[in-house]
Design a protein around this motif. Structure first.
Motif, PDB file in Angstrom:
ATOM      1  N   TYR A   5       0.860  -1.180   0.000  1.00 51.62           N
ATOM      2  CA  TYR A   5       0.000   0.000   0.000  1.00 51.62           C
ATOM      3  C   TYR A   5       0.894   1.227   0.000  1.00 51.62           C
ATOM      4  O   TYR A   5       1.956   1.251   0.619  1.00 51.62           O
ATOM      5  N   LEU A   6       0.468   2.219  -0.745  1.00 52.40           N
ATOM      6  CA  LEU A   6       1.268   3.417  -0.997  1.00 52.40           C
ATOM      7  C   LEU A   6       0.431   4.640  -0.684  1.00 52.40           C
ATOM      8  O   LEU A   6      -0.753   4.679  -1.007  1.00 52.40           O
ATOM      9  N   MET A   7       1.046   5.637  -0.045  1.00 51.63           N
ATOM     10  CA  MET A   7       0.340   6.863   0.324  1.00 51.63           C
ATOM     11  C   MET A   7       1.123   8.086  -0.133  1.00 51.63           C
ATOM     12  O   MET A   7       2.349   8.134   0.012  1.00 51.63           O
ATOM     13  N   LEU A   8       0.415   9.046  -0.698  1.00 53.38           N
ATOM     14  CA  LEU A   8       1.016  10.333  -1.051  1.00 53.38           C
ATOM     15  C   LEU A   8       0.700  11.337   0.047  1.00 53.38           C
ATOM     16  O   LEU A   8      -0.422  11.357   0.564  1.00 53.38           O
ATOM     17  N   HIS A   9       1.647  12.192   0.352  1.00 49.87           N
ATOM     18  CA  HIS A   9       1.446  13.214   1.361  1.00 49.87           C
ATOM     19  C   HIS A   9       1.355  14.607   0.744  1.00 49.87           C
ATOM     20  O   HIS A   9       1.601  15.612   1.407  1.00 49.87           O
ATOM     21  N   LYS A  10       1.018  14.626  -0.545  1.00 47.53           N
ATOM     22  CA  LYS A  10       0.701  15.879  -1.220  1.00 47.53           C
ATOM     23  C   LYS A  10      -0.218  15.551  -2.388  1.00 47.53           C
ATOM     24  O   LYS A  10      -0.359  14.377  -2.769  1.00 47.53           O
ATOM     25  N   PRO A  11      -0.883  16.545  -2.980  1.00 46.97           N
ATOM     26  CA  PRO A  11      -1.846  16.274  -4.050  1.00 46.97           C
ATOM     27  C   PRO A  11      -1.233  15.480  -5.195  1.00 46.97           C
ATOM     28  O   PRO A  11      -0.045  15.622  -5.512  1.00 46.97           O
ATOM     29  N   LEU A  12      -2.064  14.661  -5.821  1.00 41.63           N
ATOM     30  CA  LEU A  12      -1.597  13.786  -6.888  1.00 41.63           C
ATOM     31  C   LEU A  12      -0.968  14.566  -8.034  1.00 41.63           C
ATOM     32  O   LEU A  12       0.087  14.194  -8.562  1.00 41.63           O
ATOM     33  N   GLN A  13      -1.611  15.663  -8.446  1.00 39.56           N
ATOM     34  CA  GLN A  13      -1.068  16.455  -9.555  1.00 39.56           C
ATOM     35  C   GLN A  13       0.332  16.987  -9.236  1.00 39.56           C
ATOM     36  O   GLN A  13       1.219  17.016 -10.079  1.00 39.56           O
ATOM     37  N   GLU A  14       0.508  17.389  -7.994  1.00 40.89           N
ATOM     38  CA  GLU A  14       1.815  17.910  -7.585  1.00 40.89           C
ATOM     39  C   GLU A  14       2.850  16.794  -7.534  1.00 40.89           C
ATOM     40  O   GLU A  14       4.017  16.995  -7.885  1.00 40.89           O
ATOM     41  N   ALA A  15       2.430  15.616  -7.122  1.00 44.82           N
ATOM     42  CA  ALA A  15       3.348  14.485  -7.014  1.00 44.82           C
ATOM     43  C   ALA A  15       3.902  14.067  -8.368  1.00 44.82           C
ATOM     44  O   ALA A  15       5.005  13.544  -8.462  1.00 44.82           O
ATOM     45  N   ILE A  16       3.133  14.311  -9.422  1.00 45.89           N
ATOM     46  CA  ILE A  16       3.599  13.948 -10.773  1.00 45.89           C
ATOM     47  C   ILE A  16       4.120  15.165 -11.526  1.00 45.89           C
ATOM     48  O   ILE A  16       4.340  15.107 -12.742  1.00 45.89           O
ATOM     49  N   ALA A  17       4.306  16.273 -10.793  1.00 45.36           N
ATOM     50  CA  ALA A  17       4.840  17.510 -11.384  1.00 45.36           C
ATOM     51  C   ALA A  17       4.005  17.997 -12.558  1.00 45.36           C
ATOM     52  O   ALA A  17       4.524  18.523 -13.535  1.00 45.36           O
ATOM     53  N   TYR A  18       2.679  17.812 -12.438  1.00 46.69           N
ATOM     54  CA  TYR A  18       1.734  18.272 -13.461  1.00 46.69           C
ATOM     55  C   TYR A  18       2.124  17.784 -14.861  1.00 46.69           C
ATOM     56  O   TYR A  18       2.074  18.530 -15.836  1.00 46.69           O
ATOM     57  N   ASP A  19       2.519  16.535 -14.938  1.00 49.27           N
ATOM     58  CA  ASP A  19       2.946  15.930 -16.205  1.00 49.27           C
ATOM     59  C   ASP A  19       1.757  15.854 -17.163  1.00 49.27           C
ATOM     60  O   ASP A  19       0.774  15.170 -16.880  1.00 49.27           O
ATOM     61  N   PRO A  20       1.800  16.536 -18.329  1.00 47.17           N
ATOM     62  CA  PRO A  20       0.668  16.529 -19.277  1.00 47.17           C
ATOM     63  C   PRO A  20       0.305  15.129 -19.764  1.00 47.17           C
ATOM     64  O   PRO A  20      -0.874  14.849 -20.013  1.00 47.17           O
ATOM     65  N   ALA A  21       1.306  14.244 -19.909  1.00 40.03           N
ATOM     66  CA  ALA A  21       1.024  12.881 -20.377  1.00 40.03           C
ATOM     67  C   ALA A  21       0.077  12.157 -19.445  1.00 40.03           C
ATOM     68  O   ALA A  21      -0.708  11.308 -19.870  1.00 40.03           O
ATOM     69  N   LEU A  22       0.115  12.514 -18.169  1.00 44.89           N
ATOM     70  CA  LEU A  22      -0.773  11.899 -17.183  1.00 44.89           C
ATOM     71  C   LEU A  22      -2.058  12.705 -17.006  1.00 44.89           C
ATOM     72  O   LEU A  22      -3.161  12.162 -17.050  1.00 44.89           O
ATOM     73  N   ILE A  23      -1.909  14.001 -16.816  1.00 45.03           N
ATOM     74  CA  ILE A  23      -3.072  14.842 -16.512  1.00 45.03           C
ATOM     75  C   ILE A  23      -4.100  14.836 -17.642  1.00 45.03           C
ATOM     76  O   ILE A  23      -5.313  14.877 -17.396  1.00 45.03           O
ATOM     77  N   TYR A  24      -3.640  14.779 -18.892  1.00 48.71           N
ATOM     78  CA  TYR A  24      -4.569  14.815 -20.017  1.00 48.71           C
ATOM     79  C   TYR A  24      -4.923  13.421 -20.542  1.00 48.71           C
ATOM     80  O   TYR A  24      -5.562  13.300 -21.583  1.00 48.71           O
TER      81      TYR A  24
END
Length: 285
Positions: free
Chosen positions: A83-102
């Motif tokens: 199990y994995l947990m992020l301690h900041k928003p998902l978008q921030e964790a991926i550095a707002y990568d367009p390949a993921l966000i879009y």
């Protein structure tokens, strides 16, 4: 065992092996920053106790939760996965990568609760990625954050690929269920078995039953029986046909077989149905 909140600024990701969860683990994120919880159950019988219900994911499945969710991983034997947990928003964790966000399924990652089965071709890949994240988080030093972020992005892309494949498969299954219903309406007099419909639709009988049940709540075999029985009832009520004629019209050459078939599907025999409907028995010729 109570999960301890990481100190602010020290971590953006925490990962734990389920093999180490032999005791109950309770996590209360009420005071955390927005988080993203991801579970990968490779094997075992773990249960997540949520505020509104309990979830027991099947092996080889992914499950994630919305932020601010309190849950317990119930004590279970032979658990395997992470199990994995992020301690900041998902978008921030991926550095707002367009390949993921879009990506067309990126929004699905924000559903309150999501459970997906992982195809065999992706199971080892996802487990390997989570293992790499675990090893890097535990033992990594130089360029640790950059490596973790890279692994995490690949993990999300792999999950999104699985969601896309599941969406395509679901669309295919829905079309198959509709084709079955259309074929049933045309062929219920001549086709009495799931295998006959499966052959016509070029799929296996078990798969057809599963797909139809998922789409309608009942198996293909149930729908076949109910359609035949419905037509028998219509003929009995709206025509002057006798039981023998109705049976023959529906493709039954053996009157006894028809009578047993009707009773198995409705709980009463055909003559009793007529008597209940009209108050007298239908003549058998």
């Amino acid at each position: 065992m109570k999960y301890e909140q990481p100190q602010p600024g020290l971590k953006w990701l925490t990962i734990q092996s389920l093999e180490q969860c032999r005791e109950n683990v309770t996590i209360d994120s009420g005071s955390f920053d927005p988080l993203f919880f991801l579970f990968f159950f490779r094997s075992g019988f773990a249960t997540l106790l949520l505020p509104d219900n309990a979830v027991s994911p099947a092996p080889e499945s992914l499950f994630w939760l919305e932020p601010q969710t309190k849950f317990t991983i119930e004590n279970a034997e032979k658990n395997s996965g992470y199990y994995l947990m992020l301690h900041k928003p998902l978008q921030e964790a991926i550095a707002y990568d367009p390949a993921l966000i879009y990506h067309p399924h990126f929004r699905d990652l924000f559903l309150p609760k999501q459970l997906i089965q992982v195809k065999l071709s992706q199971q080892l890949r996802i487990n390997s990625l989570l293992n790499s994240i675990y090893e890097e988080e535990t033992h990594g030093h130089l360029f640790k954050e950059e490596i973790l972020q890279g692994y995490f992005k690949i993990l999300l892309l792999t999950i999104l690929k699985q969601l896309e494949e599941n969406s395509i498969l679901e669309e295919h299954d829905n079309k198959l269920a509709k084709k079955f219903q259309q074929l049933l309406e045309k062929s219920f007099r001549s086709k009495k078995f799931v295998a006959e419909y499966a052959e016509a639709l070029m799929v296996g009988p078990t798969y057809l039953n599963t797909v139809v049940k998922k789409a309608t709540g009942h198996s293909a075999s149930y729908h076949i029986k109910q359609r035949i029985v419905l037509e028998a009832k219509r003929k009995a009520v709206y025509t002057n046909m006798c039981m023998k004629e109705i049976a023959f019209d529906l493709g039954f050459t053996d009157l006894t077989h028809f009578s047993k078939y009707f009773k198995a599907a409705t709980g009463i025999n055909f003559s009793a149905f007529i008597q209940k409907t009209y108050g007298h028995a239908l003549a058998v010729e």
